[in-house]
Write an enzyme that holds these catalytic residues in place. Structure first.
Site, PDB file in Angstrom:
ATOM      1  N   ARG A   1       0.844  -1.200   0.000  1.00  0.00           N
ATOM      2  CA  ARG A   1       0.000   0.000   0.000  1.00  0.00           C
ATOM      3  C   ARG A   1       0.880   1.251   0.000  1.00  0.00           C
ATOM      4  O   ARG A   1       2.102   1.158   0.130  1.00  0.00           O
ATOM      5  CB  ARG A   1      -0.911  -0.006   1.237  1.00  0.00           C
ATOM      6  CG  ARG A   1      -1.965  -1.097   1.197  1.00  0.00           C
ATOM      7  CD  ARG A   1      -2.755  -1.186   2.490  1.00  0.00           C
ATOM      8  NE  ARG A   1      -1.939  -1.670   3.583  1.00  0.00           N
ATOM      9  CZ  ARG A   1      -2.358  -1.806   4.842  1.00  0.00           C
ATOM     10  NH1 ARG A   1      -3.592  -1.465   5.161  1.00  0.00           N
ATOM     11  NH2 ARG A   1      -1.547  -2.263   5.773  1.00  0.00           N
TER      12      ARG A   1
ATOM     13  N   LYS B   1       2.055   2.042   7.100  1.00  0.00           N
ATOM     14  CA  LYS B   1       2.543   1.262   8.245  1.00  0.00           C
ATOM     15  C   LYS B   1       3.366   2.121   9.198  1.00  0.00           C
ATOM     16  O   LYS B   1       3.901   3.177   8.809  1.00  0.00           O
ATOM     17  CB  LYS B   1       3.423   0.117   7.733  1.00  0.00           C
ATOM     18  CG  LYS B   1       2.614  -1.059   7.252  1.00  0.00           C
ATOM     19  CD  LYS B   1       1.800  -1.628   8.385  1.00  0.00           C
ATOM     20  CE  LYS B   1       1.212  -2.971   8.057  1.00  0.00           C
ATOM     21  NZ  LYS B   1       0.265  -3.396   9.096  1.00  0.00           N
TER      22      LYS B   1
ATOM     23  N   TYR C   1      -0.623   4.610  10.437  1.00  0.00           N
ATOM     24  CA  TYR C   1      -0.902   3.646  11.497  1.00  0.00           C
ATOM     25  C   TYR C   1       0.346   3.511  12.360  1.00  0.00           C
ATOM     26  O   TYR C   1       1.463   3.419  11.836  1.00  0.00           O
ATOM     27  CB  TYR C   1      -1.210   2.258  10.910  1.00  0.00           C
ATOM     28  CG  TYR C   1      -2.568   2.122  10.262  1.00  0.00           C
ATOM     29  CD1 TYR C   1      -3.740   2.317  10.992  1.00  0.00           C
ATOM     30  CD2 TYR C   1      -2.692   1.761   8.927  1.00  0.00           C
ATOM     31  CE1 TYR C   1      -4.991   2.170  10.394  1.00  0.00           C
ATOM     32  CE2 TYR C   1      -3.942   1.610   8.321  1.00  0.00           C
ATOM     33  CZ  TYR C   1      -5.084   1.820   9.067  1.00  0.00           C
ATOM     34  OH  TYR C   1      -6.320   1.671   8.480  1.00  0.00           O
TER      35      TYR C   1
ATOM     36  N   HIS D   1       0.074   1.787  16.052  1.00  0.00           N
ATOM     37  CA  HIS D   1      -0.094   0.621  16.958  1.00  0.00           C
ATOM     38  C   HIS D   1       1.041   0.560  17.977  1.00  0.00           C
ATOM     39  O   HIS D   1       1.819  -0.396  18.027  1.00  0.00           O
ATOM     40  CB  HIS D   1      -0.171  -0.684  16.140  1.00  0.00           C
ATOM     41  CG  HIS D   1      -1.378  -0.747  15.261  1.00  0.00           C
ATOM     42  ND1 HIS D   1      -2.655  -0.926  15.752  1.00  0.00           N
ATOM     43  CD2 HIS D   1      -1.514  -0.631  13.919  1.00  0.00           C
ATOM     44  CE1 HIS D   1      -3.528  -0.912  14.754  1.00  0.00           C
ATOM     45  NE2 HIS D   1      -2.855  -0.728  13.639  1.00  0.00           N
TER      46      HIS D   1
ATOM     47  N   GLU E   1      -5.171   4.709  13.823  1.00  0.00           N
ATOM     48  CA  GLU E   1      -6.047   3.757  14.514  1.00  0.00           C
ATOM     49  C   GLU E   1      -6.731   4.314  15.749  1.00  0.00           C
ATOM     50  O   GLU E   1      -7.658   3.697  16.257  1.00  0.00           O
ATOM     51  CB  GLU E   1      -5.274   2.478  14.888  1.00  0.00           C
ATOM     52  CG  GLU E   1      -4.256   2.617  16.015  1.00  0.00           C
ATOM     53  CD  GLU E   1      -2.891   3.101  15.540  1.00  0.00           C
ATOM     54  OE1 GLU E   1      -2.774   3.478  14.364  1.00  0.00           O
ATOM     55  OE2 GLU E   1      -1.952   3.132  16.358  1.00  0.00           O
TER      56      GLU E   1
ATOM     57  N   ASP F   1      -5.921 -11.325  14.171  1.00  0.00           N
ATOM     58  CA  ASP F   1      -4.983 -10.259  14.570  1.00  0.00           C
ATOM     59  C   ASP F   1      -5.145  -9.908  16.053  1.00  0.00           C
ATOM     60  O   ASP F   1      -4.307  -9.213  16.623  1.00  0.00           O
ATOM     61  CB  ASP F   1      -5.124  -9.021  13.673  1.00  0.00           C
ATOM     62  CG  ASP F   1      -6.493  -8.382  13.766  1.00  0.00           C
ATOM     63  OD1 ASP F   1      -7.466  -9.066  14.156  1.00  0.00           O
ATOM     64  OD2 ASP F   1      -6.596  -7.171  13.473  1.00  0.00           O
TER      65      ASP F   1
HETATM   66  P1  NAD Z   1     -16.483  -4.463  15.468  1.00  0.00           P
HETATM   67  O1  NAD Z   1     -16.259  -3.901  16.825  1.00  0.00           O
HETATM   68  O2  NAD Z   1     -17.098  -3.601  14.417  1.00  0.00           O
HETATM   69  O3  NAD Z   1     -17.412  -5.782  15.578  1.00  0.00           O
HETATM   70  C1  NAD Z   1     -17.196  -6.797  16.513  1.00  0.00           C
HETATM   71  C2  NAD Z   1     -18.516  -7.452  16.865  1.00  0.00           C
HETATM   72  O4  NAD Z   1     -18.243  -8.606  17.664  1.00  0.00           O
HETATM   73  C3  NAD Z   1     -19.470  -6.557  17.673  1.00  0.00           C
HETATM   74  O5  NAD Z   1     -20.707  -6.425  17.002  1.00  0.00           O
HETATM   75  C4  NAD Z   1     -19.618  -7.309  19.003  1.00  0.00           C
HETATM   76  O6  NAD Z   1     -20.915  -7.176  19.577  1.00  0.00           O
HETATM   77  C5  NAD Z   1     -19.343  -8.747  18.549  1.00  0.00           C
HETATM   78  N1  NAD Z   1     -18.989  -9.668  19.641  1.00  0.00           N
HETATM   79  C6  NAD Z   1     -18.132  -9.490  20.662  1.00  0.00           C
HETATM   80  N2  NAD Z   1     -18.110 -10.586  21.432  1.00  0.00           N
HETATM   81  C7  NAD Z   1     -18.954 -11.484  20.889  1.00  0.00           C
HETATM   82  C8  NAD Z   1     -19.374 -12.801  21.221  1.00  0.00           C
HETATM   83  N3  NAD Z   1     -18.915 -13.411  22.329  1.00  0.00           N
HETATM   84  N4  NAD Z   1     -20.258 -13.437  20.407  1.00  0.00           N
HETATM   85  C9  NAD Z   1     -20.731 -12.825  19.304  1.00  0.00           C
HETATM   86  N5  NAD Z   1     -20.387 -11.562  18.941  1.00  0.00           N
HETATM   87  C10 NAD Z   1     -19.514 -10.906  19.728  1.00  0.00           C
HETATM   88  O7  NAD Z   1     -15.072  -5.030  14.977  1.00  0.00           O
HETATM   89  P2  NAD Z   1     -14.607  -5.256  13.469  1.00  0.00           P
HETATM   90  O8  NAD Z   1     -14.043  -4.004  12.916  1.00  0.00           O
HETATM   91  O9  NAD Z   1     -15.703  -5.924  12.729  1.00  0.00           O
HETATM   92  O10 NAD Z   1     -13.371  -6.256  13.676  1.00  0.00           O
HETATM   93  C11 NAD Z   1     -13.573  -7.641  13.983  1.00  0.00           C
HETATM   94  C12 NAD Z   1     -12.221  -8.310  14.106  1.00  0.00           C
HETATM   95  O11 NAD Z   1     -11.565  -8.368  12.829  1.00  0.00           O
HETATM   96  C13 NAD Z   1     -11.224  -7.578  15.020  1.00  0.00           C
HETATM   97  O12 NAD Z   1     -10.532  -8.525  15.781  1.00  0.00           O
HETATM   98  C14 NAD Z   1     -10.294  -6.889  14.065  1.00  0.00           C
HETATM   99  O13 NAD Z   1      -9.038  -6.621  14.638  1.00  0.00           O
HETATM  100  C15 NAD Z   1     -10.225  -7.936  12.996  1.00  0.00           C
HETATM  101  N6  NAD Z   1      -9.652  -7.511  11.694  1.00  0.00           N
HETATM  102  C16 NAD Z   1      -8.783  -8.392  11.119  1.00  0.00           C
HETATM  103  C17 NAD Z   1      -8.235  -8.109   9.884  1.00  0.00           C
HETATM  104  C18 NAD Z   1      -7.328  -9.125   9.254  1.00  0.00           C
HETATM  105  O14 NAD Z   1      -6.668  -8.781   8.268  1.00  0.00           O
HETATM  106  N7  NAD Z   1      -7.281 -10.353   9.740  1.00  0.00           N
HETATM  107  C19 NAD Z   1      -8.526  -6.901   9.229  1.00  0.00           C
HETATM  108  C20 NAD Z   1      -9.426  -6.021   9.848  1.00  0.00           C
HETATM  109  C21 NAD Z   1      -9.999  -6.335  11.092  1.00  0.00           C
END
Ligand code: NAD
Length: 363
Positions: free
Chosen positions: A15, A75, A94, A96, A118, A270
């Site tokens: 990026r 980054k 970003y 972190h 972030e 993550d």
């Molecule tokens: P968000 O806060 O918008 O949504 C999270 C949801 O999880 C909320 O609606 C919450 O109520 C729900 N939740 C929490 N505990 C729960 C449970 N026990 N049962 C059911 N639902 C539950 O967060 P987001 O932006 O959607 O991010 C979700 C995850 O994805 C985060 O961990 C984020 O870091 C990760 N992420 C990973 C990547 C990647 O490349 N792997 C990229 C972006 C985000």
């Protein structure tokens, strides 16, 4: 203001801080932009594209860091980049910092003004500069899961949407936030049978209002989780508990009891992942199999689609970047509490409480 865009140097980071489209906006606001040569090749933009947008091309990062008043990146600055930062220089990227004491110390020592994407907030309590990457990861999760469902990749050999006369795959999304909502959008678009579980009823109401009867919404309890995961052909893990490690919602025993060839996509990897059997993977080798269940656990999913990710990120960062450049950081931060929330380091001090607490700095 002179804005500098160095080429990203972190391993496999394609990026770039500003697209040519964003450069044109800065130039139209009366600013000068300096872009390191080949900074945009990873998103398919060459130096000519940047020159056409009004940028000057710098031969190397040293030149960019030496001259620019504001550095715009993606980054966190790597050690060699941190050495080039100077007192009063503005860094917008970003960061972190909480798990990164070396970087924090270097930024404090540099005297630079560091605004982290972030931690910028919005009026709905969201994180607008993190959301675009969650949108990308959510949409990608279904694409990656569909690929993994193919027989050649260890999957059940199913098409997500089936065909007329043949049942579609059952997709279960755990967590209906930004990632979950985007996964649902893609899975329904491919005509899968989609169920979402969340423990926040307001989230479930919002999703019902958006997607209507096509989406099944379920309040997340142990019993509901177990039942739906065992019936699923694909499960997308998209939970987040702010500031904490992801809860392990699916145990190793549950994975063992899933249908052979079913697929787990752990987007929450993550934050440690929400399946007991998850460990982080890379785009070079994204999946592995445990008890006949395919696991896709790439920790940096948006990195696979740097062009989409860069444009999505720029759509979110541009207004804040323009405010910083137009007004100067002091006025821009005073005028906007949400941008001020992004300030992590200034004048040799850590100004973000969670980072200061975690790393033992005065706040
Ligand atoms: P968000 O806060 O918008 O949504 C999270 C949801 O999880 C909320 O609606 C919450 O109520 C729900 N939740 C929490 N505990 C729960 C449970 N026990 N049962 C059911 N639902 C539950 O967060 P987001 O932006 O959607 O991010 C979700 C995850 O994805 C985060 O961990 C984020 O870091 C990760 N992420 C990973 C990547 C990647 O490349 N792997 C990229 C972006 C985000």
């Amino acid at each position: 203001m002179l804005i500098g865009v160095p080429k990203e140097i972190k391993n496999h980071e394609y990026r770039v801080g500003l697209t040519p489209t964003s450069v044109r906006e800065f130039v139209a606001h009366g600013h000068a932009v300096m872009v390191e040569t080949n900074a945009g090749v990873g998103i398919g933009c060459n130096d000519e594209d940047y020159v056409a947008a009004g940028a000057a091309i710098a031969a190397d990062a040293k030149d960019v860091f030496a001259k620019a008043e504001m550095i715009v990146k993606v980054k966190e600055p790597q050690a060699v980049e941190r050495k080039m930062l100077r007192e009063g220089q503005l860094l917008f990227t970003y960061l972190h910092l909480a798990p990164d004491p070396d970087q924090t110390r270097d930024l404090v020592d540099s005297g630079a003004v560091c605004v982290a994407y972030e931690t910028v907030t919005d009026s709905h309590g969201g994180l607008p500069l993190l959301a675009p990457m969650s949108q990308v990861a959510g949409r990608m999760s279904v694409q990656a899961g569909a690929h993994s469902l193919e027989r050649a990749h260890g999957g059940r050999g199913m098409l997500l949407g089936g065909v007329p006369g043949v049942e579609p795959a059952k997709v279960v999304v755990i967590g209906g936030g930004v990632v979950g909502e985007n996964a649902i959008y893609m899975a329904l678009g491919q005509a899968a049978d989609v169920t979402v579980l969340d423990r926040n009823v307001n989230v479930l109401s919002h999703l019902t209002n958006r997607f209507g009867a096509a989406l099944k919404t379920v309040y997340s309890t142990r019993e509901a989780l177990e039942r739906h995961v065992l019936e699923a052909d694909m499960v997308v893990g998209a939970v987040l508990v702010a500031g904490a490690e992801a809860p392990k919602l699916v145990s190793a025993e549950m994975v063992k009891a899933m249908k052979p060839g079913s697929v787990l996509v752990d987007v929450a990897i993550d934050q440690g992942g929400c399946f007991a059997t998850s460990h982080a993977t890379t785009h070079a080798d994204p999946t592995y199999i445990v008890d006949d269940v395919v696991h896709y656990c790439v920790a940096n999913m948006p990195g696979a689609v740097p062009r989409t990710s860069t444009y999505a990120l720029n759509n979110a960062t541009l207004p804040f970047g323009l405010a910083l450049a137009d007004k100067g950081y002091a006025q821009a931060l005073l005028d906007d509490a949400h941008l001020l929330a992004g300030l992590n380091v200034i004048g040799g001090k850590v100004t973000y409480k969670a980072v200061a607490d975690d790393l033992g700095y005065d706040y």
